[in-house]
Design a protein around this motif. Structure first.
Motif, mmCIF file in Angstrom:
data_model
loop_
_atom_site.group_PDB
_atom_site.id
_atom_site.type_symbol
_atom_site.label_atom_id
_atom_site.label_comp_id
_atom_site.label_asym_id
_atom_site.label_seq_id
_atom_site.Cartn_x
_atom_site.Cartn_y
_atom_site.Cartn_z
ATOM 1 N N GLN A 189 0.848 -1.183 0.000
ATOM 2 C CA GLN A 189 0.000 0.000 0.000
ATOM 3 C C GLN A 189 0.885 1.235 0.000
ATOM 4 N N LEU A 190 0.497 2.228 -0.777
ATOM 5 C CA LEU A 190 1.237 3.488 -0.870
ATOM 6 C C LEU A 190 0.320 4.648 -0.503
ATOM 7 N N VAL A 191 0.871 5.620 0.203
ATOM 8 C CA VAL A 191 0.134 6.835 0.530
ATOM 9 C C VAL A 191 0.759 7.998 -0.221
ATOM 10 N N ARG A 192 -0.072 8.760 -0.924
ATOM 11 C CA ARG A 192 0.384 9.958 -1.625
ATOM 12 C C ARG A 192 0.128 11.149 -0.702
ATOM 13 N N TRP A 193 1.063 11.370 0.215
ATOM 14 C CA TRP A 193 0.859 12.421 1.211
ATOM 15 C C TRP A 193 0.696 13.796 0.571
ATOM 16 N N GLU A 194 1.331 14.013 -0.595
ATOM 17 C CA GLU A 194 1.224 15.328 -1.230
ATOM 18 C C GLU A 194 -0.212 15.652 -1.611
ATOM 19 N N VAL A 195 -0.976 14.626 -1.989
ATOM 20 C CA VAL A 195 -2.383 14.843 -2.330
ATOM 21 C C VAL A 195 -3.171 15.242 -1.084
ATOM 22 N N ILE A 196 -2.883 14.573 0.020
ATOM 23 C CA ILE A 196 -3.573 14.845 1.282
ATOM 24 C C ILE A 196 -3.226 16.236 1.800
ATOM 25 N N TYR A 197 -1.928 16.558 1.832
ATOM 26 C CA TYR A 197 -1.503 17.857 2.363
ATOM 27 C C TYR A 197 -2.025 19.011 1.504
ATOM 28 N N THR A 198 -2.017 18.840 0.186
ATOM 29 C CA THR A 198 -2.534 19.881 -0.701
ATOM 30 C C THR A 198 -4.009 20.147 -0.415
ATOM 31 N N ASP A 199 -4.764 19.084 -0.208
ATOM 32 C CA ASP A 199 -6.186 19.223 0.099
ATOM 33 C C ASP A 199 -6.394 19.951 1.427
ATOM 34 N N ILE A 200 -5.637 19.549 2.442
ATOM 35 C CA ILE A 200 -5.776 20.170 3.762
ATOM 36 C C ILE A 200 -5.413 21.660 3.703
ATOM 37 N N LEU A 201 -4.264 21.983 3.098
ATOM 38 C CA LEU A 201 -3.797 23.368 3.057
ATOM 39 C C LEU A 201 -4.729 24.250 2.231
ATOM 40 N N ALA A 231 -5.058 9.591 -3.441
ATOM 41 C CA ALA A 231 -4.231 9.757 -2.242
ATOM 42 C C ALA A 231 -3.638 8.440 -1.758
ATOM 43 N N VAL A 232 -4.204 7.333 -2.187
ATOM 44 C CA VAL A 232 -3.663 6.014 -1.845
ATOM 45 C C VAL A 232 -3.547 5.197 -3.121
ATOM 46 N N ASP A 233 -2.666 4.216 -3.107
ATOM 47 C CA ASP A 233 -2.497 3.392 -4.291
ATOM 48 C C ASP A 233 -1.978 2.022 -3.892
ATOM 49 N N MET A 234 -2.067 1.089 -4.818
ATOM 50 C CA MET A 234 -1.506 -0.235 -4.616
ATOM 51 C C MET A 234 -0.142 -0.279 -5.281
ATOM 52 N N GLY A 235 0.865 -0.743 -4.559
ATOM 53 C CA GLY A 235 2.181 -0.855 -5.159
ATOM 54 C C GLY A 235 3.268 -1.025 -4.125
ATOM 55 N N CYS A 236 4.488 -1.312 -4.603
ATOM 56 C CA CYS A 236 5.613 -1.553 -3.700
ATOM 57 C C CYS A 236 6.847 -0.760 -4.082
ATOM 58 N N HIS A 237 6.758 0.008 -5.176
ATOM 59 C CA HIS A 237 7.918 0.796 -5.599
ATOM 60 C C HIS A 237 7.428 1.959 -6.456
ATOM 61 N N ILE A 238 8.093 3.109 -6.302
ATOM 62 C CA ILE A 238 7.795 4.274 -7.125
ATOM 63 C C ILE A 238 9.039 4.613 -7.937
ATOM 64 N N TYR A 239 8.884 4.651 -9.259
ATOM 65 C CA TYR A 239 9.999 4.968 -10.136
ATOM 66 C C TYR A 239 10.261 6.472 -10.153
ATOM 67 N N ASP A 241 10.080 8.576 -12.460
ATOM 68 C CA ASP A 241 9.095 9.372 -13.199
ATOM 69 C C ASP A 241 7.742 9.433 -12.486
ATOM 70 N N GLY A 242 7.670 8.832 -11.289
ATOM 71 C CA GLY A 242 6.434 8.876 -10.515
ATOM 72 C C GLY A 242 5.504 7.707 -10.755
ATOM 73 N N SER A 243 5.797 6.873 -11.738
ATOM 74 C CA SER A 243 4.955 5.703 -11.991
ATOM 75 C C SER A 243 5.194 4.651 -10.908
ATOM 76 N N VAL A 244 4.250 3.734 -10.799
ATOM 77 C CA VAL A 244 4.242 2.787 -9.688
ATOM 78 C C VAL A 244 4.441 1.351 -10.166
ATOM 79 N N MET A 245 5.268 0.610 -9.451
ATOM 80 C CA MET A 245 5.333 -0.838 -9.629
ATOM 81 C C MET A 245 4.217 -1.423 -8.778
ATOM 82 N N MET A 246 3.123 -1.784 -9.397
ATOM 83 C CA MET A 246 1.963 -2.255 -8.655
ATOM 84 C C MET A 246 2.183 -3.662 -8.104
#
Length: 222
Positions: free
Chosen positions: A131-143, A169-177, A179-184
């Protein structure tokens, strides 16, 4: 993250050879209980499709971050309960590293699903997904809501966050490349999952586990 834990559970149930899965929980508060239940539901759903009897064993360690306790809990799950797949809610890579050491030293394969962060690099031979959390999405929403006055000191007690897959804000995966893409799913396990056949109870169509998981993922994203 409960949606992603469900998807991880589907893969764990498909891969498990013993039918015994483990979960290391920080605290059994409602959030973590949702994680455990979702993982177990996914695993048991896949077990039913494949004719496996799935049991999930849970150990609570009483800490959000305690690598030593997490490692010992994982060891207990493997040695005492014979689990061969583990998910967890503890904020370190300790369990992944433990599973990788078993594979490196003993060629014993315990499948793991990383939590919160991309942990593939700590266990390339054992991490299936996570499981991956995209904290930037969450923080942008809060701010943004603070800046526009949606959130104020007088109404914060009514604020509740419920980020699902469709929010980004959340995704399935175990690695982020880079370029921002995800190894699901770890490429090592893609062919394994694609070689396990099941019948989708929603469509009645035979498919493979990899496509089954991706279909459920897309349904949740939509």
């Amino acid at each position: 993250l409960y949606q992603v834990y469900y998807l991880n559970g589907l893969m764990a149930g498909a891969l498990s050879k013993t039918g015994k899965l483990g979960y290391v929980a920080a605290f059994t508060i409602p959030e973590v209980v949702r994680h455990i239940n979702a993982f177990a539901i996914g695993a048991q759903e896949m077990g039913k499709l494949l004719g496996k009897d799935i049991t999930v064993y849970v150990i609570e360690i009483g800490a959000w971050f305690d690598p030593d306790k997490a490692k010992e809990a994982a060891r207990t799950l493997v040695e005492k309960y014979n689990v061969d797949a583990i998910a967890f809610t503890e904020d370190s890579s300790s369990i992944v590293e433990f599973a990788q050491s078993l594979y490196t030293k003993e060629k014993k394969e315990v499948y793991v699903f990383s939590h919160y962060s991309p942990m593939y690099s700590y266990g390339p031979d054992v991490v299936v997904s996570g499981q991956l959390v995209r904290w930037e999405v969450i923080y942008t929403d809060i701010l943004a809501k603070v800046k526009t006055g949606v959130y104020r000191p007088d109404n914060l007690q009514n604020v509740d966050y419920w980020y699902l897959l469709n929010t980004g804000a959340v995704d399935m995966g175990c690695h982020i490349y880079e370029d921002g893409s995800v190894m699901m799913v770890n490429p090592k396990y893609e062919p394994v999952l694609k070689n396990i056949r099941v019948k989708d109870p929603l469509t009645g169509v035979e498919t493979n586990v990899y496509d089954y998981v991706m279909r459920r993922y897309q349904q949740m994203r939509d």
